[in-house]
Motif scaffolding. Structure first.
Motif, PDB file in Angstrom:
ATOM      1  N   THR A 667       0.839  -1.198   0.000  1.00  0.00           N
ATOM      2  CA  THR A 667       0.000   0.000   0.000  1.00  0.00           C
ATOM      3  C   THR A 667       0.867   1.238   0.000  1.00  0.00           C
ATOM      4  O   THR A 667       1.956   1.261   0.583  1.00  0.00           O
ATOM      5  CB  THR A 667      -0.922   0.040   1.230  1.00  0.00           C
ATOM      6  OG1 THR A 667      -0.113   0.048   2.423  1.00  0.00           O
ATOM      7  CG2 THR A 667      -1.850  -1.158   1.259  1.00  0.00           C
ATOM      8  N   LEU A 668       0.381   2.282  -0.680  1.00  0.00           N
ATOM      9  CA  LEU A 668       0.996   3.601  -0.641  1.00  0.00           C
ATOM     10  C   LEU A 668      -0.009   4.549  -0.019  1.00  0.00           C
ATOM     11  O   LEU A 668      -1.116   4.743  -0.569  1.00  0.00           O
ATOM     12  CB  LEU A 668       1.374   4.067  -2.044  1.00  0.00           C
ATOM     13  CG  LEU A 668       1.947   5.487  -2.140  1.00  0.00           C
ATOM     14  CD1 LEU A 668       3.293   5.583  -1.413  1.00  0.00           C
ATOM     15  CD2 LEU A 668       2.088   5.942  -3.586  1.00  0.00           C
ATOM     16  N   ASP A 669       0.327   5.086   1.134  1.00  0.00           N
ATOM     17  CA  ASP A 669      -0.560   5.987   1.877  1.00  0.00           C
ATOM     18  C   ASP A 669      -1.931   5.347   2.094  1.00  0.00           C
ATOM     19  O   ASP A 669      -2.991   5.989   1.993  1.00  0.00           O
ATOM     20  CB  ASP A 669      -0.701   7.322   1.144  1.00  0.00           C
ATOM     21  CG  ASP A 669       0.629   8.037   0.982  1.00  0.00           C
ATOM     22  OD1 ASP A 669       1.494   7.867   1.854  1.00  0.00           O
ATOM     23  OD2 ASP A 669       0.810   8.750  -0.025  1.00  0.00           O
ATOM     24  N   GLY A 670      -1.898   4.026   2.348  1.00  0.00           N
ATOM     25  CA  GLY A 670      -3.123   3.304   2.659  1.00  0.00           C
ATOM     26  C   GLY A 670      -3.864   2.747   1.464  1.00  0.00           C
ATOM     27  O   GLY A 670      -4.832   1.985   1.631  1.00  0.00           O
ATOM     28  N   VAL A 673      -1.536  -0.767  -4.008  1.00  0.00           N
ATOM     29  CA  VAL A 673      -0.899  -0.544  -5.307  1.00  0.00           C
ATOM     30  C   VAL A 673      -0.327  -1.838  -5.883  1.00  0.00           C
ATOM     31  O   VAL A 673       0.087  -1.876  -7.046  1.00  0.00           O
ATOM     32  CB  VAL A 673       0.218   0.521  -5.205  1.00  0.00           C
ATOM     33  CG1 VAL A 673      -0.364   1.868  -4.805  1.00  0.00           C
ATOM     34  CG2 VAL A 673       1.321   0.093  -4.226  1.00  0.00           C
ATOM     35  N   TRP A 674      -0.297  -2.897  -5.084  1.00  0.00           N
ATOM     36  CA  TRP A 674       0.233  -4.185  -5.546  1.00  0.00           C
ATOM     37  C   TRP A 674      -0.472  -5.282  -4.761  1.00  0.00           C
ATOM     38  O   TRP A 674      -0.543  -5.242  -3.529  1.00  0.00           O
ATOM     39  CB  TRP A 674       1.739  -4.246  -5.314  1.00  0.00           C
ATOM     40  CG  TRP A 674       2.391  -5.511  -5.783  1.00  0.00           C
ATOM     41  CD1 TRP A 674       2.556  -6.670  -5.082  1.00  0.00           C
ATOM     42  CD2 TRP A 674       2.984  -5.742  -7.054  1.00  0.00           C
ATOM     43  NE1 TRP A 674       3.207  -7.605  -5.830  1.00  0.00           N
ATOM     44  CE2 TRP A 674       3.499  -7.067  -7.059  1.00  0.00           C
ATOM     45  CE3 TRP A 674       3.141  -4.975  -8.203  1.00  0.00           C
ATOM     46  CZ2 TRP A 674       4.154  -7.621  -8.151  1.00  0.00           C
ATOM     47  CZ3 TRP A 674       3.801  -5.514  -9.299  1.00  0.00           C
ATOM     48  CH2 TRP A 674       4.301  -6.819  -9.264  1.00  0.00           C
ATOM     49  N   ALA A 681      -2.030  -0.098  -9.605  1.00  0.00           N
ATOM     50  CA  ALA A 681      -2.005   1.353  -9.764  1.00  0.00           C
ATOM     51  C   ALA A 681      -0.946   1.703 -10.804  1.00  0.00           C
ATOM     52  O   ALA A 681      -0.012   0.930 -11.067  1.00  0.00           O
ATOM     53  CB  ALA A 681      -1.708   2.048  -8.441  1.00  0.00           C
ATOM     54  N   LYS A 682      -1.091   2.865 -11.392  1.00  0.00           N
ATOM     55  CA  LYS A 682      -0.163   3.341 -12.411  1.00  0.00           C
ATOM     56  C   LYS A 682       1.218   3.605 -11.799  1.00  0.00           C
ATOM     57  O   LYS A 682       1.317   4.085 -10.679  1.00  0.00           O
ATOM     58  CB  LYS A 682      -0.699   4.632 -13.039  1.00  0.00           C
ATOM     59  CG  LYS A 682       0.141   5.153 -14.187  1.00  0.00           C
ATOM     60  CD  LYS A 682      -0.481   6.420 -14.764  1.00  0.00           C
ATOM     61  CE  LYS A 682       0.375   6.967 -15.905  1.00  0.00           C
ATOM     62  NZ  LYS A 682      -0.220   8.206 -16.483  1.00  0.00           N
ATOM     63  N   GLY A 683       2.286   3.272 -12.558  1.00  0.00           N
ATOM     64  CA  GLY A 683       3.651   3.549 -12.113  1.00  0.00           C
ATOM     65  C   GLY A 683       4.198   2.551 -11.133  1.00  0.00           C
ATOM     66  O   GLY A 683       5.231   2.811 -10.498  1.00  0.00           O
ATOM     67  N   VAL A 684       3.555   1.394 -10.983  1.00  0.00           N
ATOM     68  CA  VAL A 684       3.987   0.391 -10.011  1.00  0.00           C
ATOM     69  C   VAL A 684       4.514  -0.826 -10.774  1.00  0.00           C
ATOM     70  O   VAL A 684       3.877  -1.315 -11.710  1.00  0.00           O
ATOM     71  CB  VAL A 684       2.834  -0.020  -9.082  1.00  0.00           C
ATOM     72  CG1 VAL A 684       3.298  -1.065  -8.072  1.00  0.00           C
ATOM     73  CG2 VAL A 684       2.271   1.206  -8.369  1.00  0.00           C
ATOM     74  N   THR A 685       5.678  -1.290 -10.376  1.00  0.00           N
ATOM     75  CA  THR A 685       6.296  -2.464 -10.998  1.00  0.00           C
ATOM     76  C   THR A 685       6.883  -3.357  -9.916  1.00  0.00           C
ATOM     77  O   THR A 685       7.112  -2.928  -8.781  1.00  0.00           O
ATOM     78  CB  THR A 685       7.411  -2.058 -11.979  1.00  0.00           C
ATOM     79  OG1 THR A 685       8.370  -1.255 -11.279  1.00  0.00           O
ATOM     80  CG2 THR A 685       6.863  -1.288 -13.164  1.00  0.00           C
ATOM     81  N   GLY A 686       7.163  -4.589 -10.298  1.00  0.00           N
ATOM     82  CA  GLY A 686       7.806  -5.523  -9.390  1.00  0.00           C
ATOM     83  C   GLY A 686       8.946  -6.234 -10.091  1.00  0.00           C
ATOM     84  O   GLY A 686       8.837  -6.620 -11.259  1.00  0.00           O
ATOM     85  N   GLY A 688      12.670  -8.703  -8.908  1.00  0.00           N
ATOM     86  CA  GLY A 688      13.686  -9.162  -7.973  1.00  0.00           C
ATOM     87  C   GLY A 688      13.264  -9.143  -6.521  1.00  0.00           C
ATOM     88  O   GLY A 688      14.091  -8.887  -5.637  1.00  0.00           O
ATOM     89  N   GLY A 689      11.993  -9.404  -6.246  1.00  0.00           N
ATOM     90  CA  GLY A 689      11.525  -9.422  -4.861  1.00  0.00           C
ATOM     91  C   GLY A 689      11.188  -8.055  -4.305  1.00  0.00           C
ATOM     92  O   GLY A 689      10.859  -7.939  -3.116  1.00  0.00           O
ATOM     93  N   TYR A 690      11.265  -7.004  -5.144  1.00  0.00           N
ATOM     94  CA  TYR A 690      10.923  -5.639  -4.722  1.00  0.00           C
ATOM     95  C   TYR A 690       9.706  -5.157  -5.487  1.00  0.00           C
ATOM     96  O   TYR A 690       9.475  -5.538  -6.651  1.00  0.00           O
ATOM     97  CB  TYR A 690      12.079  -4.682  -5.002  1.00  0.00           C
ATOM     98  CG  TYR A 690      13.093  -4.576  -3.879  1.00  0.00           C
ATOM     99  CD1 TYR A 690      13.188  -3.431  -3.105  1.00  0.00           C
ATOM    100  CD2 TYR A 690      13.954  -5.633  -3.596  1.00  0.00           C
ATOM    101  CE1 TYR A 690      14.112  -3.326  -2.074  1.00  0.00           C
ATOM    102  CE2 TYR A 690      14.884  -5.547  -2.571  1.00  0.00           C
ATOM    103  CZ  TYR A 690      14.954  -4.386  -1.813  1.00  0.00           C
ATOM    104  OH  TYR A 690      15.868  -4.293  -0.782  1.00  0.00           O
ATOM    105  N   VAL A 691       8.946  -4.286  -4.872  1.00  0.00           N
ATOM    106  CA  VAL A 691       7.890  -3.543  -5.545  1.00  0.00           C
ATOM    107  C   VAL A 691       8.297  -2.070  -5.550  1.00  0.00           C
ATOM    108  O   VAL A 691       8.715  -1.529  -4.513  1.00  0.00           O
ATOM    109  CB  VAL A 691       6.532  -3.732  -4.845  1.00  0.00           C
ATOM    110  CG1 VAL A 691       5.502  -2.739  -5.379  1.00  0.00           C
ATOM    111  CG2 VAL A 691       6.047  -5.161  -5.048  1.00  0.00           C
ATOM    112  N   TYR A 692       8.168  -1.455  -6.742  1.00  0.00           N
ATOM    113  CA  TYR A 692       8.589  -0.066  -6.916  1.00  0.00           C
ATOM    114  C   TYR A 692       7.386   0.788  -7.308  1.00  0.00           C
ATOM    115  O   TYR A 692       6.547   0.370  -8.114  1.00  0.00           O
ATOM    116  CB  TYR A 692       9.640   0.047  -8.012  1.00  0.00           C
ATOM    117  CG  TYR A 692      10.878  -0.797  -7.778  1.00  0.00           C
ATOM    118  CD1 TYR A 692      11.914  -0.329  -6.989  1.00  0.00           C
ATOM    119  CD2 TYR A 692      10.988  -2.066  -8.345  1.00  0.00           C
ATOM    120  CE1 TYR A 692      13.051  -1.097  -6.775  1.00  0.00           C
ATOM    121  CE2 TYR A 692      12.119  -2.844  -8.134  1.00  0.00           C
ATOM    122  CZ  TYR A 692      13.144  -2.354  -7.344  1.00  0.00           C
ATOM    123  OH  TYR A 692      14.258  -3.122  -7.123  1.00  0.00           O
ATOM    124  N   VAL A 693       7.355   1.983  -6.740  1.00  0.00           N
ATOM    125  CA  VAL A 693       6.328   2.953  -7.112  1.00  0.00           C
ATOM    126  C   VAL A 693       7.039   4.181  -7.654  1.00  0.00           C
ATOM    127  O   VAL A 693       7.794   4.851  -6.924  1.00  0.00           O
ATOM    128  CB  VAL A 693       5.445   3.332  -5.910  1.00  0.00           C
ATOM    129  CG1 VAL A 693       4.347   4.289  -6.370  1.00  0.00           C
ATOM    130  CG2 VAL A 693       4.849   2.094  -5.268  1.00  0.00           C
TER     131      VAL A 693
END
Length: 706
Positions: A667-670, A673-674, A681-686, A688-693
């Motif tokens: 979650t981003l600010d509640g 996003v994943w 949500a837009k702009g979110v990827t995963g 190597g075990g990480y989620v990026y916003v």
């Protein structure tokens, strides 16, 4: 109890024996003295080693030794400034003088003042460590007889293995007056008399000349704190090492050639503003500005004191020395010794380009970039002219007489140097685009150099990069770490290179420059490439980089001076140049930057932090937090392992990227996003075990994984 101690001290002094050190008080809220200490959120200031002002005092008496003279009264009176004194009574000559050895508790720098009265000729000797504090006459190749209590700061007298023949290290003092000379780095101060007479000492202090334009040296603009006490100490020791090396530009050294010339620090750095600070390589010894050292020191400065003016002055002074053909000297041309090395260090030419790029990345100062852009392009032309001499497309400095190196001299076609050059080309492509120019030629050349390194210097059987074409059977730390760090190695080669170093180079104190089984090079521990290796490991998600930091830099902190980091270390754990070694050497401070950029995870992704990323590598830490000063205002970040995921909080004045280890919902600010292995949500990827916003707006945000 106090009376018994006083009587015991008096008995020892009367017998001419050493008085045991009186340690500084160990308190539960001081991580540097407490036997155990638990870091607490927000409580980072106890780790700061820098003083709050520019006067420092010794904290204990290491020992007194009467020898053929006398010490009368309690030696601790020299610490108290309460009107009570300790008396030194001289002998026939300094070789028999009593010694009063005081401990400042950590590395300091400056001009000593001794308050007191007397008729004897009082001298001060300085040492960074007890190991090379020349107490016995034969110590330091005879220095103990001539300059008792000193280590050696003069390459021409008493270099290890060379007889110490004249006093070029002690300073004769005038009572109640600051020493005329700056001593750039010491922990221990030894007072002795040069012949008969007596002096009553009732107070000792030093004007702290490091970081002179920082009104409160302890008032860091950036900070780091984590759940690991040792990592915290390493961060602050690195910051303090660079501060010890920071001084006014008119306090450099011009290496002495005149017989009997004293250790001094009163020469101007060429082309530097003498009223501004520069960052020297080491406080005690060389005391000039070097390109390679600045490559480590500048990012540490940006992230701790944010003393950008000191970086500007240092880098500009080096840039102004450029030769007509584009060659960039490695060091300040401050004296004949430095001038004799004018064209020695080809490797350091690559560091000039890197330093200018890092300056742009951290500051976004377009005017500074534009001013030195012509120097940058001439530098790159010189480097390319050297590469053009090789039909196979790699740089080697033998033909141009510039084979000098951070740790050895090699004239071959090295992985290390060519990896640095490939990174320079990528950096120049980005800088050219920032100026509205095409960077395509630089980018194309970078690809060609990377390919040549991989084609010619990768050993598939060993799973590592060779030192050079000329020395194909050595696989050194610098070659493999920089190939990974500069992007020369793809992911598969990066993993194999780092695995090779772990299997062959790691030893009891850290990672050696070359495996001990190889006969082509002599191994030692070098902080510069060890920093590359730790950075490369964490940058590829290999958290054994934290193990390397704690092993090598943690070991240094357990030795004298216990507050700053060393130039080099021999395999047996002794300094590389014994009494001449620099034990507060700026290029050893890389963990300070690494812990901020990799563990806290804050990095600029556009010039001047116009955009940023916070992507922490957490290892087995429970939490980390910190502040990063930027031209747009501070970025504050904190993360913690919640037991079922991670929680990251960031406040920034720019648009950024946030990332966390995640296996489930994020979650981003509640807002989710994943979830279920995909972005919601837009702009979110995963990966190597990480989620990026990406594209996180300025302000305060919380990213949480479960």
């Amino acid at each position: 109890m106090r009376k018994s101690r006083a009587l015991a001290v008096a008995a020892l002094v009367a017998a001419g024996l050493a008085v045991p050190a009186v340690p500084a008080a160990a308190t539960g809220d001081d991580p540097w003295h407490a036997s155990s200490y638990t870091p607490h959120h927000g409580d980072w200031r106890p780790y700061v080693l820098a003083p709050s002002g520019h006067t420092v005092r010794p904290v204990s008496v290491l020992k007194t030794v009467a020898r053929q003279g006398r010490v009368e009264g309690d030696p601790r009176n020299a610490l108290k400034a309460d009107g009570r004194s300790v008396r030194l009574v001289g002998a026939a000559d300094r070789a028999g003088s009593p010694l009063l050895i005081l401990d400042f508790g950590k590395e300091v720098a400056g001009r000593v003042t001794v308050r007191g009265t007397g008729t004897g000729r009082l001298h001060a000797c300085f040492s960074e460590s007890r190991r090379y504090l020349a107490e016995d006459p034969a110590d330091n190749d005879g220095e103990g007889k001539i300059a008792p209590g000193c280590d050696t700061a003069n390459i021409w007298n008493g270099f290890p293995g060379v007889a110490y023949t004249e006093d070029t290290d002690s300073h004769e003092l005038t009572l109640n007056t600051p020493d005329r000379q700056v001593r750039g780095g010491f922990r221990y101060l030894t007072l002795f008399l040069d012949g008969p007479g007596q002096v009553d000492v009732d107070a000792v202090s030093a004007e702290f000349t490091a970081a002179p334009l920082q009104p409160r040296p302890d008032a860091y603009q950036g900070h780091f704190l984590s759940s690991d006490d040792l990592l915290n100490k390493i961060w602050y020791a690195g910051a303090y090492t660079v501060q010890i090396n920071t001084a006014l530009a008119d306090t450099a050294k011009s290496w002495p050639y005149t017989s009997g010339e004293q250790d001094h620090a009163d020469t101007a750095v060429p082309y530097a503003d003498p009223d501004q600070e520069v960052i020297y390589d080491g406080g005690k010894r060389d005391r000039i500005v070097w390109q390679g050292d600045l490559a480590v020191q500048a990012p540490v400065t940006y992230l701790t004191t944010h003393d950008v003016a000191a970086v500007d002055n240092s880098l500009s002074s080096l840039a102004a020395q450029q030769l007509p053909d584009g060659f960039m000297p490695a060091e300040s041309q401050a004296g004949q010794h430095n001038k004799d090395e004018l064209r020695t260090y080809g490797e350091y030419v690559t560091w000039f380009v890197n330093n200018m790029y890092e300056h742009w990345l951290y500051t976004g100062d377009r005017a500074y970039l534009d001013k030195w852009w012509p120097a940058l392009t001439r530098t790159m032309s010189w480097l390319e002219s050297v590469r053009a001499q090789d039909p196979q497309g790699l740089i080697a400095f033998g033909a141009v007489g510039s084979c000098g190196h951070y740790g050895y001299s090699d004239c071959g076609h090295e992985t290390y140097v060519n990896a640095l050059y490939a990174r320079n080309l990528t950096q120049m492509a980005e800088l050219a685009r920032a100026r509205g120019e095409s960077g395509a030629a630089y980018a194309d050349r970078a690809a060609a150099v990377r390919k040549a390194v991989n084609d010619q210097l990768w050993d598939e059987n060993a799973g590592a990069y060779r030192m050079s074409r000329e020395i194909p059977d050595a696989y050194p730390q610098d070659a493999n770490a920089t190939a990974v760090l500069t992007g020369v190695a793809d992911a598969t080669r990066a993993g194999r290179s780092l695995a090779y170093l772990r299997a062959h180079n790691w030893s009891s104190l850290g990672s050696l420059t070359v495996g001990t089984a190889n006969a082509s090079l002599s191994p030692f521990y070098a902080p510069l490439p060890s920093g590359f290796e730790a950075d490369a490991r964490l940058g590829t998600g290999d958290t054994s980089g934290l193990d390397l930091i704690k092993k090598f830099w943690g070991w240094q902190l357990a030795q004298d001076p216990g507050s700053t980091f060393w130039e080099h270390v021999q395999p047996d754990g002794t300094p590389n140049l014994k009494q001449f070694s620099s034990l507060a050497h700026g290029w050893a401070s890389a963990p300070t930057t690494i812990l901020t950029t990799r563990v806290l995870g804050v990095q600029p992704t556009a010039a001047g932090f116009a955009s940023y990323a916070v992507v922490p590598h957490t290892g087995d830490l429970k939490w980390a937090e910190g502040t990063v000063p930027t031209p747009k205002g501070n970025i504050t970040a904190s993360w913690r392992n919640t037991g079922h995921g991670f929680r990251l909080e960031v406040t920034a004045h720019a648009t950024g990227r946030l990332g966390l280890p995640a296996a489930g919902r994020v979650t981003l600010d509640g807002h989710v996003v994943w979830a279920d292995g995909r972005a919601t949500a837009k702009g979110v990827t995963g990966e190597g075990g990480y989620v990026y916003v990406d594209g996180v707006a300025p302000g305060h945000h919380t990213l949480e994984s479960r």
